[in-house]
Design an enzyme around this catalytic site. Structure first.
Site, PDB file in Angstrom:
ATOM      1  N   ASP A   1       2.378   2.137   3.389  1.00 31.97           N
ATOM      2  CA  ASP A   1       3.310   0.971   3.931  1.00 31.97           C
ATOM      3  C   ASP A   1       4.759   1.431   3.589  1.00 31.97           C
ATOM      4  O   ASP A   1       5.654   1.124   4.293  1.00 31.97           O
ATOM      5  CB  ASP A   1       3.251  -0.454   3.470  1.00 31.97           C
ATOM      6  CG  ASP A   1       1.927  -0.962   3.517  1.00 31.97           C
ATOM      7  OD1 ASP A   1       1.275  -0.476   4.229  1.00 31.97           O
ATOM      8  OD2 ASP A   1       1.547  -1.756   2.550  1.00 31.97           O
TER       9      ASP A   1
ATOM     10  N   GLU B   1     -10.526  -7.605  -4.452  1.00 25.52           N
ATOM     11  CA  GLU B   1     -10.365  -8.529  -3.398  1.00 25.52           C
ATOM     12  C   GLU B   1     -11.593  -8.228  -2.536  1.00 25.52           C
ATOM     13  O   GLU B   1     -11.820  -7.492  -1.601  1.00 25.52           O
ATOM     14  CB  GLU B   1      -8.912  -8.062  -2.558  1.00 25.52           C
ATOM     15  CG  GLU B   1      -8.518  -9.000  -1.642  1.00 25.52           C
ATOM     16  CD  GLU B   1      -7.597  -8.802  -0.839  1.00 25.52           C
ATOM     17  OE1 GLU B   1      -6.540  -8.050  -1.434  1.00 25.52           O
ATOM     18  OE2 GLU B   1      -7.617  -8.713   0.539  1.00 25.52           O
TER      19      GLU B   1
ATOM     20  N   GLU C   1      -8.722 -13.929  -1.244  1.00 26.33           N
ATOM     21  CA  GLU C   1      -7.873 -14.116   0.120  1.00 26.33           C
ATOM     22  C   GLU C   1      -8.831 -15.274   0.660  1.00 26.33           C
ATOM     23  O   GLU C   1      -9.943 -15.219   0.714  1.00 26.33           O
ATOM     24  CB  GLU C   1      -8.026 -12.882   0.808  1.00 26.33           C
ATOM     25  CG  GLU C   1      -7.301 -13.102   2.228  1.00 26.33           C
ATOM     26  CD  GLU C   1      -6.945 -11.850   2.764  1.00 26.33           C
ATOM     27  OE1 GLU C   1      -6.304 -10.817   2.081  1.00 26.33           O
ATOM     28  OE2 GLU C   1      -6.895 -11.808   4.135  1.00 26.33           O
TER      29      GLU C   1
ATOM     30  N   ASP D   1      -0.653 -12.349   2.563  1.00 31.16           N
ATOM     31  CA  ASP D   1      -1.297 -11.251   3.339  1.00 31.16           C
ATOM     32  C   ASP D   1      -1.424 -12.154   4.536  1.00 31.16           C
ATOM     33  O   ASP D   1      -2.677 -12.196   5.139  1.00 31.16           O
ATOM     34  CB  ASP D   1      -2.443 -11.169   2.575  1.00 31.16           C
ATOM     35  CG  ASP D   1      -3.111  -9.455   3.313  1.00 31.16           C
ATOM     36  OD1 ASP D   1      -2.550  -9.302   4.213  1.00 31.16           O
ATOM     37  OD2 ASP D   1      -4.049  -9.165   2.709  1.00 31.16           O
TER      38      ASP D   1
ATOM     39  N   HIS E   1       0.937  -1.066  -0.080  1.00 36.45           N
ATOM     40  CA  HIS E   1      -0.092   0.107  -0.009  1.00 36.45           C
ATOM     41  C   HIS E   1       0.995   1.091  -0.069  1.00 36.45           C
ATOM     42  O   HIS E   1       2.051   1.017   0.674  1.00 36.45           O
ATOM     43  CB  HIS E   1      -0.805   0.028   1.251  1.00 36.45           C
ATOM     44  CG  HIS E   1      -1.694  -0.953   1.664  1.00 36.45           C
ATOM     45  ND1 HIS E   1      -1.286  -2.148   2.373  1.00 36.45           N
ATOM     46  CD2 HIS E   1      -2.872  -1.016   1.522  1.00 36.45           C
ATOM     47  CE1 HIS E   1      -2.083  -3.110   2.563  1.00 36.45           C
ATOM     48  NE2 HIS E   1      -3.339  -2.514   1.809  1.00 36.45           N
TER      49      HIS E   1
ATOM     50  N   ASP F   1      -4.459 -13.995  -2.079  1.00 33.93           N
ATOM     51  CA  ASP F   1      -3.673 -13.607  -0.974  1.00 33.93           C
ATOM     52  C   ASP F   1      -3.720 -14.945  -0.046  1.00 33.93           C
ATOM     53  O   ASP F   1      -4.846 -15.340   0.315  1.00 33.93           O
ATOM     54  CB  ASP F   1      -4.578 -12.474  -0.278  1.00 33.93           C
ATOM     55  CG  ASP F   1      -4.177 -10.797  -0.747  1.00 33.93           C
ATOM     56  OD1 ASP F   1      -3.353 -11.001  -1.587  1.00 33.93           O
ATOM     57  OD2 ASP F   1      -4.733  -9.979  -0.052  1.00 33.93           O
TER      58      ASP F   1
ATOM     59  N   HIS G   1     -10.839 -14.523   3.752  1.00 36.64           N
ATOM     60  CA  HIS G   1     -12.054 -13.506   3.338  1.00 36.64           C
ATOM     61  C   HIS G   1     -13.362 -14.424   2.706  1.00 36.64           C
ATOM     62  O   HIS G   1     -14.393 -14.391   3.173  1.00 36.64           O
ATOM     63  CB  HIS G   1     -11.807 -12.478   2.278  1.00 36.64           C
ATOM     64  CG  HIS G   1     -10.835 -11.415   2.754  1.00 36.64           C
ATOM     65  ND1 HIS G   1     -10.373 -10.385   1.786  1.00 36.64           N
ATOM     66  CD2 HIS G   1     -10.161 -11.213   3.883  1.00 36.64           C
ATOM     67  CE1 HIS G   1      -9.485  -9.580   2.438  1.00 36.64           C
ATOM     68  NE2 HIS G   1      -9.386 -10.139   3.664  1.00 36.64           N
TER      69      HIS G   1
ATOM     70  N   ASP H   1     -10.692 -11.771  10.557  1.00 34.27           N
ATOM     71  CA  ASP H   1      -9.617 -11.860   9.546  1.00 34.27           C
ATOM     72  C   ASP H   1      -8.406 -12.239  10.295  1.00 34.27           C
ATOM     73  O   ASP H   1      -7.612 -11.308  10.610  1.00 34.27           O
ATOM     74  CB  ASP H   1      -9.675 -10.782   8.808  1.00 34.27           C
ATOM     75  CG  ASP H   1      -9.071 -10.688   7.273  1.00 34.27           C
ATOM     76  OD1 ASP H   1      -8.717 -11.877   7.023  1.00 34.27           O
ATOM     77  OD2 ASP H   1      -8.827  -9.659   6.852  1.00 34.27           O
TER      78      ASP H   1
ATOM     79  N   ASP I   1      -5.796 -13.534   9.350  1.00 37.57           N
ATOM     80  CA  ASP I   1      -4.650 -13.549   8.548  1.00 37.57           C
ATOM     81  C   ASP I   1      -3.551 -14.566   8.938  1.00 37.57           C
ATOM     82  O   ASP I   1      -2.220 -14.099   9.135  1.00 37.57           O
ATOM     83  CB  ASP I   1      -4.213 -12.107   8.370  1.00 37.57           C
ATOM     84  CG  ASP I   1      -4.882 -11.261   7.669  1.00 37.57           C
ATOM     85  OD1 ASP I   1      -5.963 -11.585   6.890  1.00 37.57           O
ATOM     86  OD2 ASP I   1      -4.790 -10.071   7.953  1.00 37.57           O
TER      87      ASP I   1
HETATM   88  C1  XLS Z   1      -7.596  -6.745   4.638  1.00 38.39           C
HETATM   89  C2  XLS Z   1      -7.005  -6.938   3.451  1.00 38.39           C
HETATM   90  C3  XLS Z   1      -5.716  -6.140   2.692  1.00 38.39           C
HETATM   91  C4  XLS Z   1      -5.784  -6.131   1.318  1.00 38.39           C
HETATM   92  C5  XLS Z   1      -4.876  -5.060   0.827  1.00 38.39           C
HETATM   93  O1  XLS Z   1      -8.394  -7.498   5.213  1.00 38.39           O
HETATM   94  O2  XLS Z   1      -6.716  -8.234   3.119  1.00 38.39           O
HETATM   95  O3  XLS Z   1      -4.796  -6.577   3.382  1.00 38.39           O
HETATM   96  O4  XLS Z   1      -5.052  -7.249   0.933  1.00 38.39           O
HETATM   97  O5  XLS Z   1      -5.439  -3.763   1.085  1.00 38.39           O
HETATM   98 NI    NI Z   2      -5.712  -9.219   1.499  1.00 37.41          NI
HETATM   99 NI    NI Z   3      -7.677  -9.759   4.666  1.00 36.47          NI
END
Ligand code: XLS
Ligand code: NI
Ligand code: NI
Length: 439
Positions: free
Chosen positions: A105, A233, A269, A339, A102, A297, A272, A308, A310
């Protein structure tokens, strides 16, 4: 250049019997699977935000991991450059060829957008320098249009026309950067594009505005020579109660409705998809059958937690089903972006490497097993057989739009009650899966 991850060697493939923690057990970059090298099947990417920025802060406590990379205070350009140094050393040591970012980042955001953009120019020059002599490139870029308080009501979906214009400016710059860094794709994750309550929300107006923003992004991107894919996404919720890009099916419908489907694909992802009440494989399949499976992702959620999380993917079963979809899709135009983040108590630099080794090995093993599943053939054969009643005259007529409801009515009358359809054989197929996974 001083080494940042001291004591961490280049991570090599040692094979499944190795007990060396800092080695790959399954990811063997040059091994050929179904005619392609593993490294080509699996274009892995490092996520700038989790790996180089996030220190484990959560709602109840501050950072546990020190991500200053020797630059002292965070939030300075010196620190931004230290992150670049750390990121490139990290990617080189793991043999990772891509990164995702991003805008925010890369550099600390200034109060004035002109100053933020100047910083972005400086850091992207620095990254370009670092890229020289390596084959590391950007997988995709994106603009963070959800963290700053101005985006509390969304970016494309905001009620404020000035915030909308600010979002457009961020997208323009993020596209410039993506092109500058050789990006394959550009992502829209609709972080706050959704609503908390319909009592204050004009859904139609907001969705139309999001589409207009995406159209402008496509027009601008193409005008500066961006040839890659734009991605949505999907995510159903978090941070908003309800997000417009709920899942792949919803996002694809949106893209078609607004004439964006030629330029966009999905970035799916895993976590998600499960938040949306689907399996990871489901959203991959829905994207694939619509010609829109672009990028992934790579992470996983925790079924006991409803958010989430991750996590770095360790679930080989899901990774196998993912790679099965990817192989059937003929690969990805994007890649596999981790991610994913370390658990908060895994705060050391070794943990950063263990996490990526875990993720890369999980997908490598998933690839090996998916190829075996396809070569084994029992699942494909079963599916073919399952629909075999359609191979006759009647099936052909229906498939070729050469019949009518009346004709089927007469057919059914003549036939009487049809026999029960063939068994779904789910348990048999699950046993096939296990026999391939654990042989
Ligand atoms: C958040 C998203 C984010 C996207 C990029 O849940 O996964 O990390 O991948 O903005
Ligand atoms: Ni993501
Ligand atoms: Ni995410």
């Amino acid at each position: 250049m001083t080494e940042i991850f001291k004591g961490i060697p280049e991570i090599r493939y040692e094979g499944k019997d190795s007990k060396e923690a800092l080695a790959f057990k399954y990811y063997d970059a040059d091994r050929v699977i179904l005619g392609k090298k593993m490294s080509e099947h699996l274009p892995f990417a490092m996520a700038w935000w989790h790996n180089l920025c996030a220190g484990g802060t959560d709602m109840f406590g501050r950072d546990t991991a020190d991500k200053s990379f020797g630059a002292g205070e965070k939030g300075t350009m010196e620190h931004a450059k230290a992150k670049v140094d750390a990121g490139f050393e990290f990617m080189k040591k793991l043999g990772i060829k891509y990164f995702c970012f991003h805008d925010v980042d890369l550099v600390p955001e200034a109060d004035d957008i002109k100053e933020t953009n100047r910083r972005l120019d400086e850091i992207s020059d620095y990254i370009l320098e670092k890229m020289k002599g390596t084959d590391i490139k950007c997988l995709w870029g994106t603009a963070n249009m959800f963290s700053n308080p101005r985006f509390m009501n969304g970016a494309g979906s905001t009620n404020s026309v000035d915030v909308y214009a600010f979002a457009a400016a961020q997208i323009k710059k993020a596209l410039d950067l993506t092109v500058k860094l050789g990006g394959r794709g550009y992502v829209f994750w609709g972080g706050r594009e959704g609503y908390e309550t319909l009592l204050n929300t004009d859904v139609k107006f907001e969705q139309e505005n999001i589409a207009k923003l995406m159209h402008m992004a496509v027009d601008y991107g193409r005008s500066i020579g961006f040839k890659g894919d734009f991605y949505i996404e999907p995510k159903p919720k978090e941070p908003m109660k309800h997000q417009y890009d709920f899942d792949a099916a919803t996002a694809i419908g949106f893209l078609r409705q607004y004439g964006l489907d030629k330029d966009f694909k999905m970035n799916i992802e895993a976590n998600h998809a499960t938040l949306a009440g689907h399996t990871f494989q489901h959203d991959l399949r829905i994207s694939a059958i619509n010609g829109m499976l672009g990028s992934i992702d790579a992470n996983q959620g925790d079924m006991l937690l409803g958010w989430d999380t991750d996590e770095f993917p360790f679930n080989v079963y899901d990774a196998t089903l993912c790679m099965y979809e990817v192989l059937k899709n003929g690969g990805l135009t994007g890649g596999f972006n981790f991610d994913s983040k370390n658990r908060r108590p895994s705060y050391t630099t070794e943990d950063m490497f263990y996490a990526y080794i875990l993720g890369m090995d999980t997908f490598a093993l998933g690839l090996i097993k998916a190829a075996e599943l396809i070569e084994d053939g029992r699942i494909d054969d079963f599916i073919k057989e399952r629909y075999s009643s359609w191979n006759g005259e009647l099936g052909r007529k229906i498939r070729n739009d050469a019949t009518t409801l009346e004709e089927l009515f007469h057919y059914a009358e003549k036939m009487g009650a049809p026999e029960l359809p063939g068994s779904g054989r789910q348990e048999y197929l699950e046993a096939v899966m296990n026999s391939v996974l654990f042989k």
